[in-house]
Design an enzyme around this catalytic site. Structure first.
Site, PDB file in Angstrom:
ATOM      1  N   CYS A  95      35.819  39.333  32.900  1.00  0.00           N
ATOM      2  CA  CYS A  95      36.969  38.558  32.426  1.00  0.00           C
ATOM      3  C   CYS A  95      36.979  38.451  30.900  1.00  0.00           C
ATOM      4  O   CYS A  95      37.170  39.441  30.217  1.00  0.00           O
ATOM      5  CB  CYS A  95      37.005  37.195  33.128  1.00  0.00           C
ATOM      6  SG  CYS A  95      38.624  36.401  32.997  1.00  0.00           S
TER       7      CYS A  95
ATOM      8  N   HIS B  69      36.594  38.643  38.641  1.00  0.00           N
ATOM      9  CA  HIS B  69      35.322  37.920  38.731  1.00  0.00           C
ATOM     10  C   HIS B  69      34.528  38.378  39.954  1.00  0.00           C
ATOM     11  O   HIS B  69      34.529  37.698  40.985  1.00  0.00           O
ATOM     12  CB  HIS B  69      35.570  36.406  38.815  1.00  0.00           C
ATOM     13  CG  HIS B  69      35.996  35.792  37.524  1.00  0.00           C
ATOM     14  ND1 HIS B  69      35.107  35.311  36.588  1.00  0.00           N
ATOM     15  CD2 HIS B  69      37.228  35.604  37.002  1.00  0.00           C
ATOM     16  CE1 HIS B  69      35.768  34.840  35.555  1.00  0.00           C
ATOM     17  NE2 HIS B  69      37.062  35.003  35.773  1.00  0.00           N
TER      18      HIS B  69
ATOM     19  N   GLU C  54      31.467  38.164  40.531  1.00  0.00           N
ATOM     20  CA  GLU C  54      30.396  37.217  40.886  1.00  0.00           C
ATOM     21  C   GLU C  54      30.882  36.190  41.917  1.00  0.00           C
ATOM     22  O   GLU C  54      30.083  35.661  42.687  1.00  0.00           O
ATOM     23  CB  GLU C  54      29.831  36.528  39.632  1.00  0.00           C
ATOM     24  CG  GLU C  54      30.671  35.400  39.037  1.00  0.00           C
ATOM     25  CD  GLU C  54      31.835  35.864  38.165  1.00  0.00           C
ATOM     26  OE1 GLU C  54      32.244  37.032  38.257  1.00  0.00           O
ATOM     27  OE2 GLU C  54      32.347  35.021  37.394  1.00  0.00           O
TER      28      GLU C  54
END
Ligand code: MN
Length: 242
Positions: free
Chosen positions: A113, A215, A217
Protein backbone atom coordinates in the site's frame (compact mmCIF):
# COMPACT_ATOMS: atom_id res chain seq x y z
CA UNK A 1 19.72 -18.89 9.85
CA UNK A 2 16.26 -17.64 9.04
CA UNK A 3 16.14 -14.43 7.02
CA UNK A 4 15.74 -11.29 9.13
CA UNK A 5 12.97 -9.02 7.91
CA UNK A 6 12.92 -5.37 8.88
CA UNK A 7 9.67 -3.44 9.13
CA UNK A 8 10.10 0.32 9.67
CA UNK A 9 7.58 1.41 12.31
CA UNK A 10 4.90 4.05 12.03
CA UNK A 11 4.47 6.55 14.87
CA UNK A 12 1.29 6.89 16.87
CA UNK A 13 0.76 10.64 17.08
CA UNK A 14 -2.38 10.63 19.22
CA UNK A 15 -2.57 10.06 22.97
CA UNK A 16 -4.23 6.88 24.27
CA UNK A 17 -5.45 5.90 27.73
CA UNK A 18 -2.12 4.24 28.42
CA UNK A 19 0.45 6.61 29.85
CA UNK A 20 3.21 7.65 27.42
CA UNK A 21 1.67 5.97 24.39
CA UNK A 22 1.72 9.21 22.48
CA UNK A 23 4.46 9.01 19.83
CA UNK A 24 4.88 5.25 20.29
CA UNK A 25 6.55 3.34 17.47
CA UNK A 26 4.12 0.75 16.14
CA UNK A 27 3.80 -1.79 13.36
CA UNK A 28 0.89 -3.89 12.01
CA UNK A 29 0.68 -7.22 13.81
CA UNK A 30 -0.57 -9.08 10.67
CA UNK A 31 2.74 -8.28 8.94
CA UNK A 32 4.69 -9.68 11.90
CA UNK A 33 2.51 -12.82 11.76
CA UNK A 34 2.92 -13.22 8.00
CA UNK A 35 6.72 -12.97 8.32
CA UNK A 36 6.76 -15.50 11.18
CA UNK A 37 4.49 -17.97 9.39
CA UNK A 38 6.58 -17.68 6.22
CA UNK A 39 9.83 -18.58 8.03
CA UNK A 40 11.35 -15.14 8.63
CA UNK A 41 12.43 -13.28 11.75
CA UNK A 42 10.61 -9.94 12.06
CA UNK A 43 12.50 -6.89 13.34
CA UNK A 44 10.71 -3.57 13.85
CA UNK A 45 12.81 -0.45 13.29
CA UNK A 46 11.95 2.74 15.16
CA UNK A 47 11.85 5.99 13.25
CA UNK A 48 15.35 7.48 13.73
CA UNK A 49 17.42 10.18 11.97
CA UNK A 50 18.64 9.04 8.56
CA UNK A 51 22.33 9.35 9.49
CA UNK A 52 21.90 6.18 11.59
CA UNK A 53 20.82 4.06 8.60
CA UNK A 54 24.32 2.59 7.99
CA UNK A 55 24.17 1.16 11.55
CA UNK A 56 20.93 -0.65 10.72
CA UNK A 57 21.94 -2.12 7.37
CA UNK A 58 23.81 -5.21 8.67
CA UNK A 59 20.80 -6.15 10.83
CA UNK A 60 18.46 -7.39 8.09
CA UNK A 61 18.18 -9.35 4.82
CA UNK A 62 14.81 -8.12 3.58
CA UNK A 63 12.61 -5.13 4.31
CA UNK A 64 8.87 -4.56 4.14
CA UNK A 65 7.57 -1.03 3.72
CA UNK A 66 4.14 -1.16 5.32
CA UNK A 67 0.94 0.83 4.98
CA UNK A 68 0.19 4.11 6.70
CA UNK A 69 -0.30 7.82 6.13
CA UNK A 70 0.12 9.60 2.82
CA UNK A 71 3.64 10.37 1.66
CA UNK A 72 4.40 14.07 2.13
CA UNK A 73 4.01 15.46 -1.42
CA UNK A 74 6.99 17.80 -1.06
CA UNK A 75 9.13 14.66 -1.51
CA UNK A 76 7.88 14.46 -5.10
CA UNK A 77 7.90 18.17 -5.77
CA UNK A 78 4.26 19.06 -5.04
CA UNK A 79 2.60 21.17 -2.38
CA UNK A 80 -0.38 19.64 -0.50
CA UNK A 81 -3.71 19.54 -2.35
CA UNK A 82 -7.10 19.81 -0.58
CA UNK A 83 -7.74 16.05 -0.32
CA UNK A 84 -4.33 14.98 0.94
CA UNK A 85 -4.66 12.84 4.11
CA UNK A 86 -2.45 12.96 7.22
CA UNK A 87 1.30 12.90 6.54
CA UNK A 88 4.36 12.37 8.72
CA UNK A 89 7.47 14.00 7.26
CA UNK A 90 10.01 12.19 9.48
CA UNK A 91 8.74 8.71 8.62
CA UNK A 92 8.95 9.55 4.92
CA UNK A 93 12.47 10.90 5.32
CA UNK A 94 13.61 7.70 7.09
CA UNK A 95 11.86 5.32 4.71
CA UNK A 96 12.98 7.07 1.51
CA UNK A 97 16.59 6.86 2.70
CA UNK A 98 16.04 3.21 3.70
CA UNK A 99 14.64 2.29 0.26
CA UNK A 100 17.70 3.80 -1.39
CA UNK A 101 20.19 2.17 1.01
CA UNK A 102 18.41 -1.22 0.82
CA UNK A 103 18.43 -1.14 -2.95
CA UNK A 104 22.14 -0.40 -3.03
CA UNK A 105 22.88 -3.16 -0.50
CA UNK A 106 20.96 -5.81 -2.47
CA UNK A 107 18.28 -6.43 0.19
CA UNK A 108 14.97 -8.00 -0.82
CA UNK A 109 12.32 -5.25 -0.83
CA UNK A 110 8.55 -5.58 -0.46
CA UNK A 111 6.04 -2.74 -0.42
CA UNK A 112 2.46 -2.81 0.84
CA UNK A 113 0.00 0.00 0.00
CA UNK A 114 1.74 3.19 1.17
CA UNK A 115 4.95 1.11 0.97
CA UNK A 116 4.51 0.80 -2.81
CA UNK A 117 3.99 4.57 -3.00
CA UNK A 118 7.03 5.41 -0.87
CA UNK A 119 9.19 3.09 -3.00
CA UNK A 120 7.98 4.84 -6.16
CA UNK A 121 8.71 8.30 -4.69
CA UNK A 122 12.16 7.16 -3.48
CA UNK A 123 13.05 6.19 -7.04
CA UNK A 124 11.78 9.39 -8.65
CA UNK A 125 8.06 8.68 -9.22
CA UNK A 126 5.01 10.72 -8.22
CA UNK A 127 1.61 10.08 -6.61
CA UNK A 128 -1.93 11.29 -7.25
CA UNK A 129 -2.65 12.99 -3.92
CA UNK A 130 -6.24 11.74 -4.16
CA UNK A 131 -8.00 9.42 -6.63
CA UNK A 132 -10.35 12.31 -7.52
CA UNK A 133 -7.36 13.82 -9.39
CA UNK A 134 -7.13 10.89 -11.80
CA UNK A 135 -8.52 12.28 -15.07
CA UNK A 136 -10.59 9.15 -15.81
CA UNK A 137 -13.34 7.49 -13.79
CA UNK A 138 -12.03 5.23 -11.01
CA UNK A 139 -13.38 2.29 -9.04
CA UNK A 140 -13.97 2.30 -5.28
CA UNK A 141 -10.52 1.73 -3.77
CA UNK A 142 -11.44 2.58 -0.15
CA UNK A 143 -13.58 -0.46 0.53
CA UNK A 144 -16.24 -0.37 3.23
CA UNK A 145 -16.04 -4.15 3.63
CA UNK A 146 -13.76 -5.47 6.43
CA UNK A 147 -10.07 -5.19 5.56
CA UNK A 148 -9.53 -8.93 5.12
CA UNK A 149 -12.26 -9.22 2.45
CA UNK A 150 -11.39 -8.81 -1.22
CA UNK A 151 -13.28 -6.07 -3.08
CA UNK A 152 -11.86 -5.61 -6.61
CA UNK A 153 -9.93 -7.68 -9.13
CA UNK A 154 -6.55 -6.87 -10.60
CA UNK A 155 -5.09 -8.14 -13.86
CA UNK A 156 -1.43 -9.10 -13.77
CA UNK A 157 0.91 -8.63 -16.70
CA UNK A 158 1.60 -11.78 -18.71
CA UNK A 159 5.08 -13.13 -18.05
CA UNK A 160 5.70 -10.88 -15.03
CA UNK A 161 7.27 -12.14 -11.82
CA UNK A 162 4.03 -11.27 -10.03
CA UNK A 163 1.83 -13.25 -12.43
CA UNK A 164 3.85 -16.36 -11.60
CA UNK A 165 3.10 -15.86 -7.90
CA UNK A 166 -0.54 -14.76 -7.85
CA UNK A 167 -1.97 -15.79 -11.20
CA UNK A 168 -3.79 -13.83 -13.86
CA UNK A 169 -6.61 -12.13 -11.99
CA UNK A 170 -6.48 -12.20 -8.20
CA UNK A 171 -9.36 -10.72 -6.20
CA UNK A 172 -7.80 -8.33 -3.67
CA UNK A 173 -8.68 -5.92 -0.89
CA UNK A 174 -8.31 -2.17 -1.34
CA UNK A 175 -7.74 0.58 1.23
CA UNK A 176 -6.11 3.49 -0.59
CA UNK A 177 -7.27 6.93 -1.68
CA UNK A 178 -4.07 7.67 -3.60
CA UNK A 179 -2.40 5.99 -6.58
CA UNK A 180 0.85 6.01 -8.50
CA UNK A 181 0.97 8.75 -11.12
CA UNK A 182 4.38 8.90 -12.78
CA UNK A 183 6.02 5.50 -12.30
CA UNK A 184 9.77 5.53 -11.53
CA UNK A 185 11.93 4.47 -14.48
CA UNK A 186 13.40 1.50 -12.59
CA UNK A 187 9.93 0.09 -11.84
CA UNK A 188 7.37 -1.59 -14.07
CA UNK A 189 3.64 -1.78 -13.37
CA UNK A 190 2.74 -5.49 -13.39
CA UNK A 191 -0.86 -5.36 -12.13
CA UNK A 192 -3.70 -2.92 -12.69
CA UNK A 193 -7.28 -2.65 -11.53
CA UNK A 194 -9.94 -2.45 -14.27
CA UNK A 195 -9.82 1.39 -14.04
CA UNK A 196 -6.13 1.19 -15.01
CA UNK A 197 -4.91 2.21 -11.50
CA UNK A 198 -1.50 0.59 -10.81
CA UNK A 199 -1.89 -2.20 -8.23
CA UNK A 200 1.64 -3.66 -8.29
CA UNK A 201 5.14 -2.73 -9.41
CA UNK A 202 8.34 -4.71 -9.69
CA UNK A 203 11.97 -3.95 -10.54
CA UNK A 204 12.68 -3.68 -14.25
CA UNK A 205 16.18 -5.18 -14.04
CA UNK A 206 15.87 -7.99 -11.47
CA UNK A 207 13.49 -9.28 -8.82
CA UNK A 208 14.73 -7.12 -5.95
CA UNK A 209 11.54 -5.07 -5.52
CA UNK A 210 7.96 -6.31 -5.54
CA UNK A 211 5.28 -3.99 -4.19
CA UNK A 212 1.50 -4.18 -4.16
CA UNK A 213 -1.19 -1.57 -3.60
CA UNK A 214 -3.39 -4.02 -1.69
CA UNK A 215 -2.89 -5.60 1.77
CA UNK A 216 -1.84 -9.27 1.40
CA UNK A 217 -1.07 -9.43 5.15
CA UNK A 218 -4.80 -9.09 5.89
CA UNK A 219 -5.70 -11.93 3.50
CA UNK A 220 -2.84 -14.21 4.54
CA UNK A 221 -4.95 -16.80 6.35
CA UNK A 222 -7.42 -17.73 3.63
CA UNK A 223 -5.87 -16.85 0.28
CA UNK A 224 -3.05 -18.85 -1.32
CA UNK A 225 -2.02 -15.95 -3.52
CA UNK A 226 -1.44 -13.76 -0.45
CA UNK A 227 0.72 -16.41 1.19
CA UNK A 228 2.67 -16.83 -2.05
CA UNK A 229 3.83 -13.20 -1.94
CA UNK A 230 5.32 -13.60 1.54
CA UNK A 231 6.79 -17.04 0.86
CA UNK A 232 8.56 -15.68 -2.22
CA UNK A 233 9.75 -12.60 -0.38
CA UNK A 234 11.31 -14.67 2.44
CA UNK A 235 13.04 -16.81 -0.21
CA UNK A 236 14.46 -13.71 -1.90
CA UNK A 237 15.64 -12.35 1.48
CA UNK A 238 17.36 -15.70 2.16
CA UNK A 239 19.46 -15.15 -0.97
CA UNK A 240 20.24 -11.48 -0.35
CA UNK A 241 23.96 -10.68 0.07
CA UNK A 242 25.05 -10.87 3.74
MN1 MN B 1 -7.18 -0.83 -5.20
Amino acid sequence: MRPRIAVPADTLTVATNIVNERNANYSPRPITEAILKSGGVPIIFPNVPTELIPEYMPLFDGIIFAGGSDVDPTFYGEEPHQKLGPTFFKRDQFEIALVQASLKAGKAIMGICRGMQVINVSLGGTIYQDLSEVPTKTLKHSQDAPGNFPSHHVTTKDGSYLADLVGKRPYVNSRHHQALNKVAASLEVTARADDHIPEAVESVDNNQILAVQWHPENMFKHYDYSRALFADFIKRAQHAPK
